[in-house]
Design a protein around this motif. Structure first.
Motif, PDB file in Angstrom:
ATOM      1  N   GLU A 198       0.817  -1.212   0.000  1.00 48.87           N
ATOM      2  CA  GLU A 198       0.000   0.000   0.000  1.00 48.87           C
ATOM      3  C   GLU A 198       0.859   1.275   0.000  1.00 48.87           C
ATOM      4  O   GLU A 198       0.374   2.350   0.330  1.00 48.87           O
ATOM      5  CB  GLU A 198      -0.911   0.006   1.230  1.00 48.87           C
ATOM      6  CG  GLU A 198      -1.816  -1.205   1.326  1.00 48.87           C
ATOM      7  CD  GLU A 198      -3.092  -1.033   0.517  1.00 48.87           C
ATOM      8  OE1 GLU A 198      -3.697   0.037   0.603  1.00 48.87           O
ATOM      9  OE2 GLU A 198      -3.464  -1.976  -0.189  1.00 48.87           O
ATOM     10  N   GLN A 199       2.122   1.165  -0.391  1.00 47.95           N
ATOM     11  CA  GLN A 199       3.013   2.322  -0.384  1.00 47.95           C
ATOM     12  C   GLN A 199       2.709   3.182  -1.616  1.00 47.95           C
ATOM     13  O   GLN A 199       3.016   2.805  -2.747  1.00 47.95           O
ATOM     14  CB  GLN A 199       4.464   1.835  -0.391  1.00 47.95           C
ATOM     15  CG  GLN A 199       5.451   2.733   0.305  1.00 47.95           C
ATOM     16  CD  GLN A 199       5.627   4.091  -0.364  1.00 47.95           C
ATOM     17  OE1 GLN A 199       5.514   4.235  -1.565  1.00 47.95           O
ATOM     18  NE2 GLN A 199       5.897   5.103   0.445  1.00 47.95           N
ATOM     19  N   PRO A 200       2.065   4.335  -1.426  1.00 49.50           N
ATOM     20  CA  PRO A 200       1.569   5.110  -2.563  1.00 49.50           C
ATOM     21  C   PRO A 200       2.641   5.632  -3.512  1.00 49.50           C
ATOM     22  O   PRO A 200       2.441   5.644  -4.724  1.00 49.50           O
ATOM     23  CB  PRO A 200       0.790   6.252  -1.921  1.00 49.50           C
ATOM     24  CG  PRO A 200       1.239   6.318  -0.518  1.00 49.50           C
ATOM     25  CD  PRO A 200       1.729   4.959  -0.143  1.00 49.50           C
ATOM     26  N   GLU A 201       3.775   6.064  -3.001  1.00 47.95           N
ATOM     27  CA  GLU A 201       4.815   6.593  -3.888  1.00 47.95           C
ATOM     28  C   GLU A 201       5.396   5.494  -4.772  1.00 47.95           C
ATOM     29  O   GLU A 201       5.654   5.714  -5.954  1.00 47.95           O
ATOM     30  CB  GLU A 201       5.909   7.291  -3.080  1.00 47.95           C
ATOM     31  CG  GLU A 201       5.469   8.604  -2.481  1.00 47.95           C
ATOM     32  CD  GLU A 201       5.009   9.615  -3.522  1.00 47.95           C
ATOM     33  OE1 GLU A 201       5.668   9.772  -4.568  1.00 47.95           O
ATOM     34  OE2 GLU A 201       3.966  10.254  -3.300  1.00 47.95           O
ATOM     35  N   ALA A 202       5.589   4.309  -4.214  1.00 49.24           N
ATOM     36  CA  ALA A 202       6.097   3.194  -5.016  1.00 49.24           C
ATOM     37  C   ALA A 202       5.073   2.797  -6.076  1.00 49.24           C
ATOM     38  O   ALA A 202       5.438   2.530  -7.232  1.00 49.24           O
ATOM     39  CB  ALA A 202       6.446   2.001  -4.129  1.00 49.24           C
ATOM     40  N   LEU A 203       3.797   2.767  -5.717  1.00 52.90           N
ATOM     41  CA  LEU A 203       2.744   2.470  -6.692  1.00 52.90           C
ATOM     42  C   LEU A 203       2.746   3.510  -7.809  1.00 52.90           C
ATOM     43  O   LEU A 203       2.700   3.157  -8.997  1.00 52.90           O
ATOM     44  CB  LEU A 203       1.372   2.452  -6.006  1.00 52.90           C
ATOM     45  CG  LEU A 203       1.077   1.271  -5.101  1.00 52.90           C
ATOM     46  CD1 LEU A 203      -0.092   1.597  -4.179  1.00 52.90           C
ATOM     47  CD2 LEU A 203       0.783   0.035  -5.932  1.00 52.90           C
ATOM     48  N   HIS A 204       2.799   4.767  -7.421  1.00 53.59           N
ATOM     49  CA  HIS A 204       2.781   5.862  -8.381  1.00 53.59           C
ATOM     50  C   HIS A 204       3.973   5.773  -9.337  1.00 53.59           C
ATOM     51  O   HIS A 204       3.821   5.798 -10.557  1.00 53.59           O
ATOM     52  CB  HIS A 204       2.783   7.197  -7.627  1.00 53.59           C
ATOM     53  CG  HIS A 204       2.822   8.389  -8.514  1.00 53.59           C
ATOM     54  ND1 HIS A 204       3.484   9.527  -8.160  1.00 53.59           N
ATOM     55  CD2 HIS A 204       2.286   8.632  -9.735  1.00 53.59           C
ATOM     56  CE1 HIS A 204       3.355  10.439  -9.126  1.00 53.59           C
ATOM     57  NE2 HIS A 204       2.637   9.907 -10.094  1.00 53.59           N
ATOM     58  N   HIS A 205       5.158   5.624  -8.786  1.00 54.51           N
ATOM     59  CA  HIS A 205       6.358   5.620  -9.626  1.00 54.51           C
ATOM     60  C   HIS A 205       6.463   4.359 -10.486  1.00 54.51           C
ATOM     61  O   HIS A 205       6.914   4.437 -11.638  1.00 54.51           O
ATOM     62  CB  HIS A 205       7.598   5.846  -8.780  1.00 54.51           C
ATOM     63  CG  HIS A 205       7.680   7.243  -8.254  1.00 54.51           C
ATOM     64  ND1 HIS A 205       7.956   8.332  -9.054  1.00 54.51           N
ATOM     65  CD2 HIS A 205       7.463   7.750  -7.027  1.00 54.51           C
ATOM     66  CE1 HIS A 205       7.918   9.431  -8.337  1.00 54.51           C
ATOM     67  NE2 HIS A 205       7.623   9.105  -7.101  1.00 54.51           N
ATOM     68  N   LEU A 206       6.036   3.230  -9.972  1.00 57.18           N
ATOM     69  CA  LEU A 206       6.006   2.023 -10.803  1.00 57.18           C
ATOM     70  C   LEU A 206       4.993   2.198 -11.931  1.00 57.18           C
ATOM     71  O   LEU A 206       5.230   1.778 -13.067  1.00 57.18           O
ATOM     72  CB  LEU A 206       5.668   0.788  -9.959  1.00 57.18           C
ATOM     73  CG  LEU A 206       5.767  -0.550 -10.686  1.00 57.18           C
ATOM     74  CD1 LEU A 206       7.157  -0.777 -11.268  1.00 57.18           C
ATOM     75  CD2 LEU A 206       5.390  -1.685  -9.735  1.00 57.18           C
ATOM     76  N   GLY A 207       3.887   2.871 -11.641  1.00 55.87           N
ATOM     77  CA  GLY A 207       2.910   3.184 -12.680  1.00 55.87           C
ATOM     78  C   GLY A 207       3.482   4.102 -13.745  1.00 55.87           C
ATOM     79  O   GLY A 207       3.224   3.925 -14.941  1.00 55.87           O
ATOM     80  N   ILE A 208       4.273   5.071 -13.333  1.00 54.63           N
ATOM     81  CA  ILE A 208       4.916   5.968 -14.296  1.00 54.63           C
ATOM     82  C   ILE A 208       5.875   5.187 -15.189  1.00 54.63           C
ATOM     83  O   ILE A 208       5.910   5.382 -16.412  1.00 54.63           O
ATOM     84  CB  ILE A 208       5.651   7.114 -13.569  1.00 54.63           C
ATOM     85  CG1 ILE A 208       4.649   8.054 -12.918  1.00 54.63           C
ATOM     86  CG2 ILE A 208       6.555   7.883 -14.538  1.00 54.63           C
ATOM     87  CD1 ILE A 208       5.276   9.071 -11.988  1.00 54.63           C
ATOM     88  N   VAL A 209       6.648   4.299 -14.601  1.00 58.82           N
ATOM     89  CA  VAL A 209       7.568   3.473 -15.389  1.00 58.82           C
ATOM     90  C   VAL A 209       6.793   2.641 -16.405  1.00 58.82           C
ATOM     91  O   VAL A 209       7.154   2.583 -17.585  1.00 58.82           O
ATOM     92  CB  VAL A 209       8.432   2.571 -14.475  1.00 58.82           C
ATOM     93  CG1 VAL A 209       9.204   1.543 -15.287  1.00 58.82           C
ATOM     94  CG2 VAL A 209       9.380   3.414 -13.629  1.00 58.82           C
ATOM     95  N   ALA A 210       5.701   2.032 -15.964  1.00 61.50           N
ATOM     96  CA  ALA A 210       4.873   1.239 -16.881  1.00 61.50           C
ATOM     97  C   ALA A 210       4.334   2.117 -18.007  1.00 61.50           C
ATOM     98  O   ALA A 210       4.362   1.729 -19.185  1.00 61.50           O
ATOM     99  CB  ALA A 210       3.733   0.569 -16.118  1.00 61.50           C
ATOM    100  N   TYR A 211       3.877   3.301 -17.676  1.00 62.30           N
ATOM    101  CA  TYR A 211       3.377   4.243 -18.682  1.00 62.30           C
ATOM    102  C   TYR A 211       4.467   4.587 -19.688  1.00 62.30           C
ATOM    103  O   TYR A 211       4.245   4.573 -20.897  1.00 62.30           O
ATOM    104  CB  TYR A 211       2.853   5.508 -17.991  1.00 62.30           C
ATOM    105  CG  TYR A 211       2.519   6.618 -18.947  1.00 62.30           C
ATOM    106  CD1 TYR A 211       1.318   6.632 -19.648  1.00 62.30           C
ATOM    107  CD2 TYR A 211       3.413   7.661 -19.168  1.00 62.30           C
ATOM    108  CE1 TYR A 211       1.004   7.646 -20.535  1.00 62.30           C
ATOM    109  CE2 TYR A 211       3.112   8.687 -20.044  1.00 62.30           C
ATOM    110  CZ  TYR A 211       1.913   8.670 -20.732  1.00 62.30           C
ATOM    111  OH  TYR A 211       1.618   9.675 -21.617  1.00 62.30           O
TER     112      TYR A 211
END
Length: 72
Positions: free
Chosen positions: A11-24
């Protein structure tokens, strides 16, 4: 690194966000969408995450949802 963080703290929001950016950035829009959406749900006050969510919605052809994300 982000995947390691999420393995320990899913549930770590920054890791989720940044992994999402990498995927994007890799063109993996369907993978990015749930990651960034989850980050938004965990930190609804973060306008930067909403902006990136808008980019992903645009990439998957959901202009109406992108507009909503940008309006945050």
């Amino acid at each position: 690194i982000y995947q390691s963080i999420l393995a320990a703290a899913p549930e770590q929001p920054e890791a989720l966000h940044h992994l999402g950016i990498v995927a994007y950035q890799l063109g993996r829009f369907q993978e990015a969408l749930p990651l960034i959406s989850k980050a938004v749900s965990l930190t609804p006050e973060n306008a930067t995450i909403y902006s990136n969510l808008g980019l992903v919605f645009e990439a998957v052809g959901k202009a109406d949802l992108a507009e909503s994300a940008y309006r945050y």
